[in-house]
Write an enzyme that holds these catalytic residues in place. Structure first.
Site, short mmCIF file in Angstrom:
data_model
loop_
_atom_site.label_atom_id
_atom_site.label_comp_id
_atom_site.label_asym_id
_atom_site.label_seq_id
_atom_site.Cartn_x
_atom_site.Cartn_y
_atom_site.Cartn_z
N TYR A 194 0.88 -1.18 0.00
CA TYR A 194 0.00 0.00 0.00
C TYR A 194 0.91 1.22 0.00
O TYR A 194 1.66 1.43 0.96
CB TYR A 194 -0.87 0.03 1.27
CG TYR A 194 -1.98 -0.99 1.30
CD1 TYR A 194 -1.74 -2.31 1.69
CD2 TYR A 194 -3.29 -0.63 0.96
CE1 TYR A 194 -2.77 -3.24 1.73
CE2 TYR A 194 -4.32 -1.56 1.00
CZ TYR A 194 -4.05 -2.86 1.38
OH TYR A 194 -5.07 -3.78 1.42
N PRO A 200 -12.91 0.41 -1.02
CA PRO A 200 -12.15 -0.84 -1.17
C PRO A 200 -10.90 -0.97 -0.32
O PRO A 200 -10.45 -2.09 -0.07
CB PRO A 200 -11.78 -0.85 -2.66
CG PRO A 200 -11.88 0.57 -3.11
CD PRO A 200 -12.94 1.20 -2.27
N LYS A 244 -12.59 -5.08 2.75
CA LYS A 244 -13.50 -5.64 3.75
C LYS A 244 -14.86 -6.07 3.19
O LYS A 244 -15.62 -6.77 3.87
CB LYS A 244 -13.74 -4.61 4.86
CG LYS A 244 -12.57 -4.45 5.79
CD LYS A 244 -12.38 -5.68 6.66
CE LYS A 244 -11.07 -5.70 7.39
NZ LYS A 244 -10.32 -6.95 7.27
#
Ligand code: DHB
Length: 410
Positions: free
Chosen positions: A212, A304, A308
């Protein structure tokens, strides 16, 4: 009654519910307006919390996931050119996630339902849900396929399916939620000022774990589907269009946002799918009305970041399944009576987590330098503090599941 449980929607929530109920001898019929092929090929997220993976295994649909998916024990947060690992193994006592596409889960559930003779009717649109408060719960439906012309021709052609309980697993746009009178439901919503541009790539993984990344140009995410198929995302403007993104531009932007000081970078491959994904939060309260129970996107949508959506749908289905088994076995609705309260508590925690991850990792329009510094400080704190890292890790692998048990007999 045509069946015990009428399920609207043949996505992961509806199919899983039907699959679990069948193992307990409870009959259901699943209706979905879309074709089987279109549901099985719609690309969605691909991160399964450990309880979801375990449930798929224990209910007999985990074989392909174990063969083709991969278990990850951490993720990387990358900012200011540096990578920082969040170690799930250490921070959550050995817990992990499984990378496996949602549409692959759908294929496995369809295969299992079909092999067991389950009644799943694709291209069957539910137009209205009635009788859920008093009377007979009824799914009014008509058959496709639904080209615009046929929709007109068939508009008079409505049949009815009667049942004891309706499970509304028909997503945000489905008819189930509308069966709760507007005055009795509250809807909470938030739009985000950005979207994700998602690609599927034929090629090897860029890293062993998800990355990320926050860069001055915006967010990027490097994910995977299998040793030969990769999934990557870029933050874009919500009004952007796929045609604005030729392959070269996508790679240039991914390299810019993901590359680290140590030289770690994305590996290019053949892009075979592109799409833009909107981002919003939505919750409907309550999730139950009479004999209607909403599950998954019909009741709540998360942005998103953190993946989850399906995990939350599965958590709803687990509570609903347990409650329905108790109801059909003993007549008691003790568990079902708590359905909405129990599911909403988890849904709001997932909303909080998804909203927080989204806010921490995206550039907001306006380029507010104060906000950027706070985001960087937050990432610095989360990656530098054991308490901060643990908070991210325990939410990412999935908070403990609350499944009420039946009241002891008195
Ligand atoms: C994926 C999607 C997500 O939203 C996320 O946070 C991580 C991975 C995926 O599609 O692989």
């Amino acid at each position: 009654m045509d069946t015990q449980v009428g399920i609207v929607g043949a996505g992961p929530a509806g199919l899983l519910l039907s699959h679990l109920l069948a193992a307990d001898g409870i009959e259901s019929v699943v209706l979905d307006a879309r074709s089987r092929a279109s549901i099985e090929t719609t690309v969605r997220a691909g991160v399964l919390e450990d309880h979801v993976a375990e449930l798929l295994r224990s209910s007999g649909v985990g074989e392909r996931m174990d063969a083709e998916g991969s278990v990850h024990h951490g993720v990387e947060l990358r900012f200011a050119g540096r990578g920082h690992r969040i170690d799930f193994n250490e921070l959550t006592e050995g817990r992990s996630i499984v990378l496996y596409g949602q549409h692959e889960v759908v294929k496995d559930l369809n295969a299992a339902r079909t092999a067991a003779g389950g009644d799943v009717r694709w291209e069957t649109e539910t137009t209205q849900v009635t009788g859920v408060l008093d009377g007979t719960p009824t799914l009014h439906h008509r058959s496709g396929p639904f080209t615009d012309e046929l929709r007109m021709q068939r508009s008079g052609d409505v049949s009815e399916l009667t049942c004891e309980v309706v499970a509304g697993c028909d997503g945000y746009w489905g008819p189930s939620r509308r069966a709760i009178p507007e005055a009795l439901r509250t809807e909470y919503e938030r739009q985000y000022p950005f979207a994700w541009f998602g690609i599927l790539v034929e090629g090897p993984p860029s890293s062993d774990e998800l990355i990320y990344a926050l860069h001055d140009n915006g967010f990027a995410l490097v994910s995977t589907r299998s040793p030969t198929v990769q999934r990557m995302y870029l933050q874009v403007d919500p009004d952007d269009h796929v045609d604005n993104w030729p392959d070269e531009r996508i790679w240039e932007e991914l390299h810019t946002r993901v590359r680290s000081e140590t030289g770690s970078d994305v590996v290019e491959g053949r892009i075979f799918d592109k799409g833009i994904i909107g981002m919003r939060s939505f919750v409907c309260e309550p999730m139950q009305y009479g004999n209607l129970y909403l599950a998954g996107d019909a009741a709540h949508i998360v942005p998103p970041t953190g993946a989850k959506g399906m995990n939350l749908a599965v958590a709803d289905v687990r509570v609903l399944h347990r409650g329905l088994v108790e109801r059909f076995r003993t007549g008691s609705t003790d568990i079902l009576d708590r359905y909405s309260e129990v599911c909403l508590r988890r849904a709001w925690k997932a909303q909080r987590f998804s909203w927080w991850m989204t806010s921490m990792l995206h550039r907001f329009p306006g380029n507010d330098p104060f906000q950027l510094r706070v985001q960087q400080a937050e990432l610095d704190y989360i990656t530098g503090s054991r308490a901060g890292s643990t908070s991210l890790a325990e939410n990412y692998v999935g908070l403990p599941l609350e499944i009420p048990s039946a009241a002891p007999a008195t």
